[in-house]
Design a protein around this motif. Structure first.
Motif, mmCIF file in Angstrom:
data_model
loop_
_atom_site.group_PDB
_atom_site.id
_atom_site.type_symbol
_atom_site.label_atom_id
_atom_site.label_comp_id
_atom_site.label_asym_id
_atom_site.label_seq_id
_atom_site.Cartn_x
_atom_site.Cartn_y
_atom_site.Cartn_z
ATOM 1 N N UNK A 400 0.797 -1.218 0.000
ATOM 2 C CA UNK A 400 0.000 0.000 0.000
ATOM 3 C C UNK A 400 0.831 1.271 0.000
ATOM 4 N N UNK A 401 0.174 2.395 0.322
ATOM 5 C CA UNK A 401 0.847 3.691 0.296
ATOM 6 C C UNK A 401 1.976 3.769 1.326
ATOM 7 N N UNK A 402 1.774 3.137 2.473
ATOM 8 C CA UNK A 402 2.817 3.135 3.495
ATOM 9 C C UNK A 402 4.066 2.432 3.013
ATOM 10 N N UNK A 403 3.896 1.302 2.321
ATOM 11 C CA UNK A 403 5.031 0.563 1.783
ATOM 12 C C UNK A 403 5.761 1.348 0.716
ATOM 13 N N UNK A 404 4.995 2.044 -0.133
ATOM 14 C CA UNK A 404 5.609 2.869 -1.175
ATOM 15 C C UNK A 404 6.408 4.001 -0.549
ATOM 16 N N UNK A 405 5.862 4.618 0.501
ATOM 17 C CA UNK A 405 6.568 5.703 1.186
ATOM 18 C C UNK A 405 7.883 5.196 1.798
ATOM 19 N N UNK A 406 7.831 4.012 2.405
ATOM 20 C CA UNK A 406 9.041 3.428 2.982
ATOM 21 C C UNK A 406 10.081 3.147 1.905
ATOM 22 N N UNK A 407 9.633 2.666 0.753
ATOM 23 C CA UNK A 407 10.551 2.391 -0.354
ATOM 24 C C UNK A 407 11.234 3.672 -0.825
ATOM 25 N N UNK A 408 10.461 4.743 -0.959
ATOM 26 C CA UNK A 408 11.034 6.014 -1.426
ATOM 27 C C UNK A 408 12.109 6.525 -0.462
ATOM 28 N N UNK A 409 11.817 6.464 0.824
ATOM 29 C CA UNK A 409 12.795 6.898 1.826
ATOM 30 C C UNK A 409 14.033 5.997 1.781
ATOM 31 N N UNK A 410 13.800 4.695 1.645
ATOM 32 C CA UNK A 410 14.915 3.744 1.596
ATOM 33 C C UNK A 410 15.799 3.985 0.372
ATOM 34 N N UNK A 411 15.184 4.286 -0.776
ATOM 35 C CA UNK A 411 15.959 4.581 -1.996
ATOM 36 C C UNK A 411 16.845 5.796 -1.782
ATOM 37 N N UNK A 412 16.288 6.849 -1.188
ATOM 38 C CA UNK A 412 17.084 8.047 -0.928
ATOM 39 C C UNK A 412 18.237 7.730 0.035
ATOM 40 N N UNK A 413 17.960 6.916 1.053
ATOM 41 C CA UNK A 413 19.008 6.530 1.989
ATOM 42 C C UNK A 413 20.105 5.726 1.323
ATOM 43 N N UNK A 414 19.726 4.815 0.430
ATOM 44 C CA UNK A 414 20.712 3.997 -0.278
ATOM 45 C C UNK A 414 21.557 4.836 -1.225
ATOM 46 N N UNK A 415 20.970 5.886 -1.791
ATOM 47 C CA UNK A 415 21.731 6.784 -2.669
ATOM 48 C C UNK A 415 22.835 7.477 -1.877
ATOM 49 N N UNK A 416 22.495 7.983 -0.695
ATOM 50 C CA UNK A 416 23.500 8.641 0.150
ATOM 51 C C UNK A 416 24.562 7.637 0.585
ATOM 52 N N UNK A 417 24.109 6.464 1.041
ATOM 53 C CA UNK A 417 25.044 5.427 1.492
ATOM 54 C C UNK A 417 25.974 4.990 0.364
ATOM 55 N N UNK A 418 25.395 4.767 -0.820
ATOM 56 C CA UNK A 418 26.183 4.301 -1.953
ATOM 57 C C UNK A 418 27.214 5.313 -2.415
ATOM 58 N N UNK A 419 26.900 6.590 -2.276
ATOM 59 C CA UNK A 419 27.842 7.626 -2.687
ATOM 60 C C UNK A 419 29.086 7.627 -1.806
ATOM 61 N N UNK A 420 28.927 7.232 -0.542
ATOM 62 C CA UNK A 420 30.033 7.301 0.420
ATOM 63 C C UNK A 420 30.826 5.999 0.479
ATOM 64 N N UNK A 421 30.118 4.866 0.413
ATOM 65 C CA UNK A 421 30.749 3.569 0.685
ATOM 66 C C UNK A 421 31.236 2.876 -0.582
ATOM 67 N N UNK A 422 32.193 1.984 -0.400
ATOM 68 C CA UNK A 422 32.568 1.060 -1.465
ATOM 69 C C UNK A 422 31.480 -0.009 -1.517
ATOM 70 N N UNK A 423 30.956 -0.261 -2.708
ATOM 71 C CA UNK A 423 29.753 -1.096 -2.799
ATOM 72 C C UNK A 423 30.030 -2.470 -3.410
ATOM 73 N N UNK A 424 31.274 -2.884 -3.443
ATOM 74 C CA UNK A 424 31.623 -4.147 -4.086
ATOM 75 C C UNK A 424 30.912 -5.343 -3.509
ATOM 76 N N UNK A 425 30.975 -5.539 -2.189
ATOM 77 C CA UNK A 425 30.367 -6.714 -1.553
ATOM 78 C C UNK A 425 28.855 -6.706 -1.707
ATOM 79 N N UNK A 426 28.247 -5.533 -1.496
ATOM 80 C CA UNK A 426 26.795 -5.434 -1.613
ATOM 81 C C UNK A 426 26.364 -5.650 -3.060
#
Length: 493
Positions: A400-426
């Protein structure tokens, strides 16, 4: 955990998918009568037949550009350069072959996605592999496994990888500014800290820009992709055309050399060497990763489209064209610019650096800047395109809408995380996740190939009769179970 992931990747990408994707592509090519060659013009007709969409879906052109937003990423710039380095020029030939048979696979999976689409809770068309696995095969549990794998790979981890590519390409000038401003000391430790800070800043900016778009939902993503993707891809292809014209006397030799090198009949092309085995393996892998045919990704946005004409096959033709554009045009553009340049791939000069060096040879400093800009747009549009696929999977899982909202926030968080970290293992974990979803999808579309054949014959028959094809599910009771009968009626067409 790493050992388990590496084992799964070896199984998926060393055995199942490398051969499975090719085999399925050949299977559909033959079963559908070489449809991607005989009806190539139909692809353009279906894309351009209507630029309009109804309130429940997006236009065919928008669906094409969103799928290209995901397909055309940094792999088209860096991945092709790596394939040339490891496999030689012959790798490009095998990329072409993978794309040509993959067009039939892309046609089949997107046709099925259209057929089994439904109206989501927001009224918008929703569907994709999860829909035809659940309603076509009657295996909802397997559809759920597919959806989770898609969310993990395309929705989260691959977006971190794209953000990392943007940060690595753009961090150096910002780092220089931070050190020059006195915020960080001009020492190795201070410079390293400044570089990390620069990547964090870039990640935050990209996350905000992505958030502005993805919080508008798929219609907003479609509007952005409709403008940005043709613009960025057009500029990139224009650069390749200019390079070709500047070196027109060498072009026939380069193109023929690619084919000859693929079979070991010419050892070097443009100063680049490669063996037959290395060319085949690296070209096939690069082609499969790039065009995504059979992966089960693009059908998620294909299902959201309002097809023109109103027939499931028309969206199949649209997405088959997407494979052609991604590999035959964009990947080939990268390869030819490298081969025509006075650069030699090596362990030290590969990936993005090789492509930058090649464009620098053709266009000077402007070429190197252009590559940096292209990386940003290719990676950024991949982020929003990948998100659109994941949103469909979240809707299928009933979040539902709550799940979509969580996904959007998670995507933004992963963008910030990915910019900083080495992502080879993940990234290895994402490969395993994508390998699982692709395997499930390939099995599903082969089991439903009879349905694809019925739809294809129905479409072609109506075209030959001089009619605008319209699919009416009531006329095909053999494939009716699981199909939303309110969508596929004569009145809707």
């Amino acid at each position: 955990m790493s050992a388990i992931v590496d084992f799964l990747n070896n199984i998926f990408w060393g055995y199942i998918l490398i051969y499975g994707l090719l085999a399925v592509g050949l299977f559909f090519t033959i079963r559908l009568g070489f449809i991607q060659f005989r009806y190539f013009g139909e692809m353009f007709r279906c894309v351009l037949g209507s630029r309009e969409s109804d309130k429940d879906g997006i236009s065919p052109f928008q669906a094409l550009t969103v799928s290209l937003a995901s397909r055309v990423g940094t792999g088209n710039i860096a991945g092709v350069a790596v394939a040339l380095t490891l496999g030689g020029p012959g790798a490009i030939f095998w990329m072409w072959m993978v794309a040509l048979v993959g067009m039939a696979t892309a046609y089949a999976e997107s046709t099925l996605a259209q057929l089994y689409k439904t109206h989501g809770p927001d009224g918008m068309y929703r569907g994709g592999p999860a829909a035809y696995i659940a309603r076509g095969l009657g295996q909802p549990w397997l559809a759920s496994v597919f959806s989770v794998a898609l969310i993990l790979s395309f929705g989260l981890i691959f977006n971190a990888v794209q953000a990392n590519s943007i940060a690595e390409a753009a961090a150096t000038p910002i780092e220089t500014m931070l050190v020059g401003s006195g915020m960080f000391e001009a020492t190795p430790e201070g410079t390293a800290a400044a570089f990390t800070a620069a990547k964090a800043i870039i990640g935050a900016v990209v996350a905000v820009l992505a958030g502005i778009i993805i919080f508008g939902g798929i219609p907003q993503i479609a509007r952005v992709a409709e403008f940005v993707v043709p613009f960025m891809a057009g500029l990139y292809l224009l650069a390749a055309i200019i390079a070709l014209v500047m070196n027109i006397d060498r072009v026939p030799g380069i193109l023929s050399g690619i084919v000859l090198n693929a079979f070991g009949l010419q050892e070097t092309v443009g100063g680049v060497a490669g063996s037959v085995t290395a060319a085949m393996m690296n070209g096939i892998k690069r082609g499969l990763f790039s065009n995504e045919a059979g992966m089960g990704s693009a059908p998620n946005i294909a299902a959201v489209a309002t097809p023109a004409p109103h027939h499931p096959s028309s969206q199949g033709f649209v997405q088959a064209l997407g494979v052609f554009i991604d590999t035959i045009l964009v990947c080939t553009a990268t390869a030819t610019m490298i081969l025509l340049a006075d650069v030699i791939p090596s362990a030290e000069l590969t990936g993005v650096n090789l492509t930058q060096a090649a464009l620098g040879d053709h266009f000077g400093n402007l070429g190197q800047i252009f590559v940096a800009v292209a990386i940003f747009f290719f990676a950024f549009t991949s982020i929003i395109g990948n998100y659109s696929y994941a949103e469909n999977a979240v809707v299928y899982l009933g979040a539902g809408k709550g799940g979509i909202m969580m996904l959007r926030v998670a995507v933004m968080g992963m963008v910030v995380w990915g910019a900083i970290q080495a992502v080879g293992t993940v990234f290895s974990f994402a490969d395993a996740s994508m390998g699982l979803m692709a395997t499930i999808n390939l099995v599903a579309i082969v089991l439903l190939s009879g349905t694809v054949l019925v739809l294809t014959r129905d479409y072609i028959r109506q075209r030959k009769e001089g009619r605008n094809p319209v699919f009416v599910v009531a006329d095909h009771p053999e494939i009716a179970p699981g199909v939303d009968k309110t969508i596929w009626t004569a009145n809707n067409g």
